[in-house]
Write an enzyme that holds these catalytic residues in place. Structure first.
Site, PDB file in Angstrom:
ATOM      1  CE1 TYR A 183      -4.398  -0.791  -0.383  1.00 64.43           C
ATOM      2  CE2 TYR A 183      -3.821  -2.509   0.996  1.00 64.43           C
ATOM      3  CZ  TYR A 183      -4.687  -2.083   0.303  1.00 64.43           C
ATOM      4  OH  TYR A 183      -5.935  -2.735  -0.014  1.00 64.43           O
ATOM      5  CD  GLU A 269      -3.175 -31.090   6.911  1.00 65.46           C
ATOM      6  OE1 GLU A 269      -3.907 -31.004   5.924  1.00 65.46           O
ATOM      7  OE2 GLU A 269      -3.088 -32.583   7.212  1.00 65.46           O
ATOM      8  CG  ASP A 321      -6.443 -34.061   7.058  1.00 65.59           C
ATOM      9  OD1 ASP A 321      -6.600 -34.328   8.127  1.00 65.59           O
ATOM     10  OD2 ASP A 321      -6.805 -33.016   6.536  1.00 65.59           O
TER      11      ASP A 321
END
Length: 440
Positions: A183, A269, A321
């Site tokens: 910005y 995770e 997972d």
């Protein structure tokens, strides 16, 4: 007041009631049971810790070996620099630009008033895996960025502008976010991806880590458990930070005096699994540090994990997972990412053990069929591609697990274990896994 009255008062407060004694005995019995249970569960984890200290941390430093020197000659690696060193690096780059402009200004032909920046190439073709180091590194190829080349002039202007802004930030001794940087000159940068990419270019050019530029990403990672440290003068105890734990700060350089009595780090995770572990105070029963980056790991979490492993010298057990993406996330912590290959030395953690959820666990723990999800064609493709990746091919046990996944075409999330009960993961699955030393 009479002596009898005094004696009466003393008698009423001198000893606990029978009910209090019984409660105290029960608490002592429970504490002994938990301690005994923890010792039994952690036996193999402690053996792993001793083994890693003997084989990894206490081995002779081979940085001066001929082979290591040969490898270093073919890679570009950055290092931690002091603020004044980074500023001097920027000033040297600017001085080189000025000298090029002055040298060309008197020429009647050629690159009049132009300059060229030599930048280490971060293209995929310049990144490779070094088996001896177990991580992805950046090669020595470079690319040029010229102010007088129409196709490169805007990118060159962005680079010089970011150089100027970073110098100002370092001079003020403050930190800003990548969004803050964008910005400051939206018209020039157009897209934040451009200013972000230039930050990595500058780190390579100067030879410092990206965090040394004092430009950071927003908080993402969380930590809870048996670890204390000093953060910019404030004492932090991660057992006393509430149920959610402590946000891992983007300013890792401001963390000092790390202390812990943990036996291992549990790298998780998903935030949902992390919250289950945090709420159940898993780290009190089995002394550990629990960390999550809520999915794809950010730079701060990777750097924080690296420091913990290096300074505390305790094992890291991964809980992800049972799908290709969970394993991919584990590989980023372990071997690094191509985007940050130039800084893999400070962003990777060696010897991470894959604890779960592994494809073989689906049958071993009798996971219900409704919790076993069908892999999509893309999942299967990613899994097959990963079988050819270096971090898999050099680890036969990981490769075997991935082959099971691809063959059965089934995947499962950590939360699937909740089908046996909401606290099954903390009361049964993890204690059994750790007790059996069931990691690879």
């Amino acid at each position: 007041m009479s002596s009898s009255t005094k004696k009466g008062k003393k008698k009423s407060t001198s000893s606990p009631t029978e009910e209090e004694q019984e409660k105290d005995n029960e608490e002592r019995t429970e504490r002994r049971r938990i301690a005994t249970d923890a010792d039994r569960v952690l036996k193999k984890c402690r053996a792993l810790k001793r083994n890693q200290r003997d084989t990894y941390f206490n081995k002779d430093d081979d940085n001066s070996s001929t082979e290591n020197k040969r490898l270093k000659e073919n890679v570009v690696e950055v290092e931690e620099l002091e603020t004044y060193e980074v500023m001097e690096g920027i000033e040297d780059l600017v001085m080189n630009v000025v000298q090029q402009i002055m040298a060309s200004s008197g020429k009647k032909n050629g690159n009049k008033n132009g300059f060229t920046l030599e930048i280490p190439s971060r293209a995929a073709s310049n990144q490779f895996f070094i088996k001896e180091w177990d991580r992805i590194v950046l090669g020595t190829k470079t690319s040029s960025r010229s102010m007088l080349n129409v196709k490169e002039s805007r990118k060159t202007a962005v680079t010089v502008r970011v150089l100027s802004l970073i110098h100002k930030v370092l001079e003020s001794n403050i930190h800003i976010t990548k969004r803050d940087l964008f910005y400051t000159d939206v018209k020039l940068f157009v897209d934040q991806g451009e200013s972000d990419a230039v930050l990595d270019d500058l780190a390579c050019m100067i030879g410092c880590t990206r965090s040394n530029l004092h430009v950071v990403a927003s908080d993402k990672g969380l930590v809870v458990g048996r670890i204390q440290f000093t953060e910019d003068g404030d004492e932090i105890d991660c057992t006393r930070m509430g149920v959610g734990g402590k946000a891992i700060p983007p300013y890792i350089d401001k963390i000092t005096n790390i202390r812990s009595d943990a036996e291992f780090v549990l790298l998780v995770e998903k935030e949902a699994a992390y919250m289950r572990l945090a709420e159940d105070r898993f780290y009190h029963r089995y002394p550990c540090i629990v960390i999550t980056a809520k999915g794809q790991p950010d730079v701060a979490t990777r750097m924080f994990l690296h420091r913990i492993y290096k300074e505390l010298q305790i094992p890291v057990l991964g809980l992800v997972d049972s799908d290709p993406y969970g394993l991919k996330i584990l590989s980023v912590y372990l071997s690094g990412s191509k985007a940050m290959s130039y800084d893999s030395a400070s962003l990777t953690t060696p010897n991470i053990q894959w604890l779960g959820l592994r494809p073989s666990d689906l049958d071993k723990y009798n996971l219900p069929e409704q919790c076993r999800l069908d892999m999509t064609p893309n999942d299967i493709k990613v899994g097959k591609d990963m079988l050819e990746e270096d971090f898999i091919t050099q680890n036969p046990e990981w490769k075997k697990e991935l082959q099971i996944m691809v063959k059965t075409k089934k995947k499962a999330e950590i939360q699937a274990l909740s089908s046996f009960g909401f606290q099954y993961i903390t009361e049964t699955y993890l204690p059994r896994k750790i007790r059996e030393g069931d990691w690879i």
